[in-house]
Design a protein around this motif. Structure first.
Motif, PDB file in Angstrom:
ATOM      1  N   UNK A 110      68.532  31.608  27.915  1.00 50.63           N
ATOM      2  CA  UNK A 110      68.749  31.704  29.436  1.00 50.63           C
ATOM      3  C   UNK A 110      68.832  29.949  29.038  1.00 50.63           C
ATOM      4  N   UNK A 111      69.171  30.146  30.589  1.00 49.83           N
ATOM      5  CA  UNK A 111      69.352  28.949  30.748  1.00 49.83           C
ATOM      6  C   UNK A 111      68.669  27.836  30.612  1.00 49.83           C
ATOM      7  N   UNK A 112      69.274  27.271  30.176  1.00 51.08           N
ATOM      8  CA  UNK A 112      68.143  25.621  30.547  1.00 51.08           C
ATOM      9  C   UNK A 112      69.034  24.276  31.238  1.00 51.08           C
ATOM     10  N   UNK A 113      67.947  23.807  31.964  1.00 51.02           N
ATOM     11  CA  UNK A 113      68.428  22.454  33.188  1.00 51.02           C
ATOM     12  C   UNK A 113      68.790  21.612  32.165  1.00 51.02           C
ATOM     13  N   UNK A 114      69.624  20.762  32.883  1.00 48.53           N
ATOM     14  CA  UNK A 114      69.867  18.917  32.130  1.00 48.53           C
ATOM     15  C   UNK A 114      68.494  18.656  31.717  1.00 48.53           C
ATOM     16  N   UNK A 115      68.121  17.583  30.829  1.00 53.40           N
ATOM     17  CA  UNK A 115      66.839  16.926  30.735  1.00 53.40           C
ATOM     18  C   UNK A 115      65.484  17.685  29.842  1.00 53.40           C
ATOM     19  N   UNK A 116      65.986  18.777  30.054  1.00 57.02           N
ATOM     20  CA  UNK A 116      64.954  19.691  29.294  1.00 57.02           C
ATOM     21  C   UNK A 116      64.541  19.075  27.231  1.00 57.02           C
ATOM     22  N   UNK A 117      63.947  19.168  27.917  1.00 57.90           N
ATOM     23  CA  UNK A 117      63.749  18.952  25.507  1.00 57.90           C
ATOM     24  C   UNK A 117      64.216  20.253  24.992  1.00 57.90           C
ATOM     25  N   UNK A 118      65.067  20.022  24.183  1.00 55.91           N
ATOM     26  CA  UNK A 118      65.416  21.768  23.268  1.00 55.91           C
ATOM     27  C   UNK A 118      65.158  21.833  21.900  1.00 55.91           C
ATOM     28  N   UNK A 119      65.013  22.269  21.225  1.00 58.00           N
ATOM     29  CA  UNK A 119      64.954  22.385  19.472  1.00 58.00           C
ATOM     30  C   UNK A 119      66.352  22.981  18.528  1.00 58.00           C
ATOM     31  N   UNK A 120      66.493  22.714  18.025  1.00 62.48           N
ATOM     32  CA  UNK A 120      67.878  23.141  16.776  1.00 62.48           C
ATOM     33  C   UNK A 120      67.378  24.451  16.329  1.00 62.48           C
ATOM     34  N   UNK A 121      67.772  25.945  16.962  1.00 60.38           N
ATOM     35  CA  UNK A 121      67.023  26.854  15.973  1.00 60.38           C
ATOM     36  C   UNK A 121      67.918  27.361  14.572  1.00 60.38           C
ATOM     37  N   UNK A 122      69.145  27.181  14.925  1.00 60.91           N
ATOM     38  CA  UNK A 122      70.611  27.847  13.419  1.00 60.91           C
ATOM     39  C   UNK A 122      71.791  27.121  13.891  1.00 60.91           C
ATOM     40  N   UNK A 123      72.119  27.545  12.736  1.00 66.36           N
ATOM     41  CA  UNK A 123      74.231  26.899  13.028  1.00 66.36           C
ATOM     42  C   UNK A 123      75.024  28.058  12.504  1.00 66.36           C
ATOM     43  N   UNK A 124      75.493  28.421  13.052  1.00 62.46           N
ATOM     44  CA  UNK A 124      76.343  29.618  12.929  1.00 62.46           C
ATOM     45  C   UNK A 124      77.708  29.721  13.602  1.00 62.46           C
ATOM     46  N   UNK A 125      78.769  29.775  12.772  1.00 60.16           N
ATOM     47  CA  UNK A 125      79.699  29.971  12.656  1.00 60.16           C
ATOM     48  C   UNK A 125      80.655  29.033  13.613  1.00 60.16           C
ATOM     49  N   UNK A 126      80.075  27.658  12.765  1.00 60.04           N
ATOM     50  CA  UNK A 126      80.669  26.498  13.654  1.00 60.04           C
ATOM     51  C   UNK A 126      80.176  26.234  14.992  1.00 60.04           C
ATOM     52  N   UNK A 127      78.713  26.662  15.053  1.00 57.38           N
ATOM     53  CA  UNK A 127      78.149  26.574  16.643  1.00 57.38           C
ATOM     54  C   UNK A 127      76.346  26.608  16.325  1.00 57.38           C
ATOM     55  N   UNK A 128      75.945  25.569  17.249  1.00 56.85           N
ATOM     56  CA  UNK A 128      74.090  25.275  17.307  1.00 56.85           C
ATOM     57  C   UNK A 128      74.077  25.564  18.311  1.00 56.85           C
ATOM     58  N   UNK A 129      72.619  26.473  17.902  1.00 58.58           N
ATOM     59  CA  UNK A 129      71.233  27.385  18.613  1.00 58.58           C
ATOM     60  C   UNK A 129      70.445  27.243  19.198  1.00 58.58           C
ATOM     61  N   UNK A 130      70.246  26.334  20.191  1.00 57.34           N
ATOM     62  CA  UNK A 130      69.182  25.913  20.173  1.00 57.34           C
ATOM     63  C   UNK A 130      68.219  26.743  21.718  1.00 57.34           C
ATOM     64  N   UNK A 131      66.860  26.463  21.974  1.00 54.45           N
ATOM     65  CA  UNK A 131      66.168  27.226  22.605  1.00 54.45           C
ATOM     66  C   UNK A 131      65.017  25.671  23.696  1.00 54.45           C
TER      67      UNK A 131
END
Length: 458
Positions: free
Chosen positions: A434-455
């Motif tokens: 879902x949406x993540x506000x600016x300034x929120x700490x994130x973690x990179x969970x995977x890399x697929x199809x030349x794209x980073x996915x975070x939560x």
């Protein structure tokens, strides 16, 4: 009508004496293989003879035959000629040449000449199946019958016996000729043709026919049609087999052009083939400007259907019909769909030529499509290098994969796509939760199809 034409020839001497022979005699050579070029030469020659108001046309014949369709067109033109037509067989009138000679109002032969042997054969000389022979038999009979009957020994008999004409095609036909045992195709020498009504007399030259046989005198003007280089070129381009090949190149060129961006060699091939197809027909007066325009409008509609309009509907169907109709109509000398002077056979021939060309085009497209990139001459026509993963080839840059598991913060709002900061780098990323506000700490969970996915990080 044919008896009237023969009567006109019979009174030719009286016309000359009365000063009515202003047009003289017009000679047209028929001295090559019968085909589209021979047909063009005869057609142009007869047109000139009519323009000069010639009183008789003399076909100077010496041929072993050729294409049946061209011979049929030539004999039809002779039968419908408003000017009497005389054949001078200067040595040989075989096969299609015999058909053309029999269509003439009178036949004169050089001593030692021959006429007959009209069996239909293929390019190698092999006899074709009976359906082809049947067509030729009927055409020869009909041509002989067109000259009507004459009174002989107090009885009306055929001026040219149809059975003799048929026997020139089929050895099974028993003709009223001495020693005809129904085992051979019939041919006549000059004397035999004279004895059986297939020759009006023997002559050594055109001038002898004009001055002696027709009784026109030595002062009769004799003109002759001189074939030009253009006759040969246009005749070759008008050959039905070549026209079918041109249609094949048009279809193949269009298809392969659609498979690549920009305008390349296939477009040039298609346009050149279209020009060679329509140009001789336009020169001959067969193809009208609206037919050429209809062809290109049809192609435009097909392209619109392919690239602009989704699916396949009325635009594509209309384009195909318009293109096909234009190709067919260009071969027919119609006047805006007025087919009064066109035979059903000519229409069917035109349709058959276009269909054969289309089928050849489809066959070439299928064949070449399967051969592109394979061994042989087609190997260089496509890129066949494989970039295997085990050899180190990958489809995307690998650097971003190192960030999987790293912590950072949302640089912008992720909805779900946006940007994140990891260390000193600002990268594109997509939120998995879902949406993540600016300034929120994130973690990179995977890399697929030349794209980073975070939560969001806990």
């Amino acid at each position: 009508m044919r008896n009237l034409t023969c009567f006109l020839i019979a009174i030719v001497a009286a016309m000359a004496a009365a000063g009515a022979w202003a047009g003289g005699a017009y000679v047209i050579p028929v001295d090559r293989e019968i085909g589209s070029t021979s047909w063009r030469i005869m057609k142009k020659g007869m047109e000139q003879a009519e323009q000069q108001q010639a009183n008789v046309i003399i076909l100077h014949i010496n041929t072993y035959g050729g294409a049946v369709d061209a011979a049929d067109s030539m004999r039809t033109r002779i039968l419908n000629s408003p000017i009497p037509v005389v054949a001078f067989i200067d040595n040989t009138a075989a096969s299609a040449g015999a058909l053309i000679s029999i269509a003439c109002d009178s036949i004169y032969m050089r001593p030692g000449g021959s006429i007959g042997a009209a069996t239909v054969v293929d390019g190698s000389g092999a006899v074709l199946p009976d359906k082809y022979q049947s067509f030729m038999r009927s055409m020869m009979r009909a041509t002989a019958e067109s000259h009507g009957k004459t009174l002989r020994d107090s009885a009306w008999v055929w001026r040219r016996d149809p059975l003799i004409a048929e026997a020139m095609v089929d050895p099974r036909t028993v003709a009223p000729v001495e020693n005809d045992d129904s085992t051979r195709v019939l041919s006549f020498t000059a004397d035999e043709a004279l004895a059986h009504g297939y020759c009006e007399g023997k002559a050594e030259s055109i001038s002898e026919i004009v001055t002696v046989r027709l009784g026109l005198g030595s002062d009769c003007q004799i003109s002759q049609y001189e074939p030009t280089i253009m006759d040969g070129v246009v005749g070759f381009l008008s050959n039905p087999a070549f026209q079918a090949i041109l249609i094949m190149f048009i279809i193949g060129g269009i298809y392969f052009e659609l498979q690549q961006p920009g305008m390349g060699l296939p477009s040039v091939v298609a346009l050149l083939a279209a020009a060679l197809y329509f140009a001789p027909l336009y020169i001959e007066g067969l193809a009208a400007g609206w037919e050429i325009l209809a062809f290109f409008v049809g192609l435009l509609l097909i392209l619109l259907e392919i690239f602009v309009i989704p699916g396949f509907g009325i635009t594509g169907i209309l384009g195909i019909l318009l293109t096909f109709t234009a190709l067919v109509m260009a071969m027919l000398g119609n006047d805006i769909f007025d087919f009064g002077m066109i035979t059903t056979g000519s229409i069917m021939d035109a349709i058959l030529i276009v269909l054969v060309g289309l089928l050849l085009g489809v066959a070439v497209v299928i064949y070449v499509s399967h051969k592109i990139g394979s061994k042989g001459i087609m190997r260089q026509s496509a890129l066949d290098k494989e970039q295997r993963l085990e050899e180190g080839y990958i489809g995307v840059p690998p650097e971003l994969a190192k960030h999987v598991g790293s912590l950072g913060e949302a640089y912008t709002v992720l909805r779900p796509g946006g940007k994140v900061r990891i260390g000193s780098e600002v990268l594109d990323a997509v939120s998995t939760g879902g949406f993540i506000d600016a300034g929120t700490r994130i973690k990179v969970v995977k890399y697929e199809n030349a794209q980073l996915y975070v939560e969001a990080a806990d």
